[in-house]
Design a protein around this motif. Sequence first.
Motif, mmCIF file in Angstrom:
data_model
loop_
_atom_site.group_PDB
_atom_site.id
_atom_site.type_symbol
_atom_site.label_atom_id
_atom_site.label_comp_id
_atom_site.label_asym_id
_atom_site.label_seq_id
_atom_site.Cartn_x
_atom_site.Cartn_y
_atom_site.Cartn_z
ATOM 1 N N SER A 1 10.824 24.309 3.026
ATOM 2 C CA SER A 1 10.199 24.133 4.336
ATOM 3 C C SER A 1 9.829 25.482 4.952
ATOM 4 O O SER A 1 8.726 25.664 5.465
ATOM 5 C CB SER A 1 11.146 23.371 5.257
ATOM 6 O OG SER A 1 10.646 23.302 6.563
ATOM 7 N N LEU A 2 10.760 26.413 4.887
ATOM 8 C CA LEU A 2 10.501 27.740 5.444
ATOM 9 C C LEU A 2 9.392 28.440 4.662
ATOM 10 O O LEU A 2 8.516 29.086 5.254
ATOM 11 C CB LEU A 2 11.779 28.576 5.422
ATOM 12 C CG LEU A 2 11.709 29.946 6.080
ATOM 13 C CD1 LEU A 2 11.362 29.807 7.557
ATOM 14 C CD2 LEU A 2 13.024 30.665 5.910
ATOM 15 N N THR B 1 21.740 18.561 14.497
ATOM 16 C CA THR B 1 20.820 18.498 13.367
ATOM 17 C C THR B 1 19.644 19.444 13.538
ATOM 18 O O THR B 1 18.965 19.743 12.590
ATOM 19 C CB THR B 1 20.289 17.068 13.185
ATOM 20 O OG1 THR B 1 19.674 16.657 14.400
ATOM 21 C CG2 THR B 1 21.412 16.129 12.829
ATOM 22 N N THR B 2 19.405 19.918 14.748
ATOM 23 C CA THR B 2 18.333 20.866 14.983
ATOM 24 C C THR B 2 18.886 22.015 15.798
ATOM 25 O O THR B 2 19.873 21.864 16.519
ATOM 26 C CB THR B 2 17.155 20.227 15.747
ATOM 27 O OG1 THR B 2 17.641 19.712 16.986
ATOM 28 C CG2 THR B 2 16.515 19.117 14.946
ATOM 29 N N THR B 3 18.266 23.148 15.689
ATOM 30 C CA THR B 3 18.723 24.291 16.455
ATOM 31 C C THR B 3 18.127 24.221 17.848
ATOM 32 O O THR B 3 17.010 23.741 18.045
ATOM 33 C CB THR B 3 18.302 25.612 15.774
ATOM 34 O OG1 THR B 3 16.888 25.621 15.628
ATOM 35 C CG2 THR B 3 18.970 25.748 14.422
ATOM 36 N N ARG C 1 14.470 15.028 7.883
ATOM 37 C CA ARG C 1 15.709 15.787 7.714
ATOM 38 C C ARG C 1 16.845 15.114 8.491
ATOM 39 O O ARG C 1 17.947 14.937 7.967
ATOM 40 C CB ARG C 1 15.525 17.221 8.183
ATOM 41 C CG ARG C 1 16.786 18.056 7.976
ATOM 42 C CD ARG C 1 16.727 19.476 8.512
ATOM 43 N NE ARG C 1 15.507 20.190 8.234
ATOM 44 C CZ ARG C 1 14.585 20.495 9.161
ATOM 45 N NH1 ARG C 1 14.742 20.117 10.409
ATOM 46 N NH2 ARG C 1 13.500 21.147 8.825
ATOM 47 N N ASP D 1 11.154 17.169 10.539
ATOM 48 C CA ASP D 1 12.417 17.146 11.290
ATOM 49 C C ASP D 1 13.004 15.739 11.315
ATOM 50 O O ASP D 1 14.230 15.563 11.186
ATOM 51 C CB ASP D 1 12.214 17.649 12.716
ATOM 52 C CG ASP D 1 12.059 19.161 12.776
ATOM 53 O OD1 ASP D 1 12.429 19.844 11.795
ATOM 54 O OD2 ASP D 1 11.556 19.655 13.811
ATOM 55 N N GLU E 1 15.405 23.258 3.037
ATOM 56 C CA GLU E 1 15.136 24.245 4.088
ATOM 57 C C GLU E 1 14.366 25.437 3.537
ATOM 58 O O GLU E 1 13.461 25.961 4.186
ATOM 59 C CB GLU E 1 16.444 24.712 4.737
ATOM 60 C CG GLU E 1 17.098 23.682 5.623
ATOM 61 C CD GLU E 1 16.216 23.273 6.795
ATOM 62 O OE1 GLU E 1 15.580 24.149 7.429
ATOM 63 O OE2 GLU E 1 16.150 22.069 7.079
ATOM 64 N N LEU F 1 20.015 19.996 1.042
ATOM 65 C CA LEU F 1 19.497 20.434 2.341
ATOM 66 C C LEU F 1 19.110 21.909 2.319
ATOM 67 O O LEU F 1 18.086 22.295 2.897
ATOM 68 C CB LEU F 1 20.533 20.189 3.442
ATOM 69 C CG LEU F 1 20.535 18.801 4.043
ATOM 70 C CD1 LEU F 1 21.701 18.640 5.010
ATOM 71 C CD2 LEU F 1 19.232 18.513 4.755
ATOM 72 N N GLU F 2 19.915 22.738 1.665
ATOM 73 C CA GLU F 2 19.583 24.152 1.568
ATOM 74 C C GLU F 2 18.254 24.343 0.833
ATOM 75 O O GLU F 2 17.400 25.123 1.270
ATOM 76 C CB GLU F 2 20.693 24.921 0.847
ATOM 77 C CG GLU F 2 21.946 25.088 1.676
ATOM 78 C CD GLU F 2 23.113 25.659 0.883
ATOM 79 O OE1 GLU F 2 23.059 25.682 -0.377
ATOM 80 O OE2 GLU F 2 24.088 26.076 1.514
#
Length: 174
Positions: A82-83, A161-163, A137, A134, A79, A75-76
């Motif tokens: 993705s970023l 799961t989402t901010t 994920r 999203d 991310e 996941l890291e």
Amino acid sequence: MSEWGIALIAAGSALVGSLITGWFTRTAGGRQAEAARHAGDRQADAVLDTVRATLEEQRAVRVLDLRRQTYVRFLESAEVVSLSWRTGHDQPGDRPALQRAFVAVLLEGPEDVSRAARRLVDCLRDASSPDDLDHARSEFIDAARGTLSPPGGGQLPSAPTTTTRPSAPAPGAS
């Protein structure tokens, strides 16, 4: 009867009584020793069963912990990619790190988590929409949580799961 006769009869009776009492005492002692041995065996078996169960539970917790670390690493990496994709600041090691983490998930399994990881990687490779990303994920996180339930059937605590963004400014903010 003479005194000697009475003394011999009394002595004989005492001797026979002692022999009979000794016989019954020995027999009872043997039964008690056998019962104590069986009780000791049962107690030893109970201790061994407890130790086996404890070791099995510890092994299961170690396996879950290794899986959790593998999933977090994936996941890291996802991310980061993705970023990087969203900001346009790709780093040379981002995609290889994602690929290594993805292979670790494939090896660790199980199949439903591997499928969800593959969908997330495909979304990252295809530059899918943020909503699709999203969703992929969230699908991976749900599949991972399903395999990370601790021994005994408990559940892991839920985490978003989402901010979320606050709807109102914080007090004192302008």
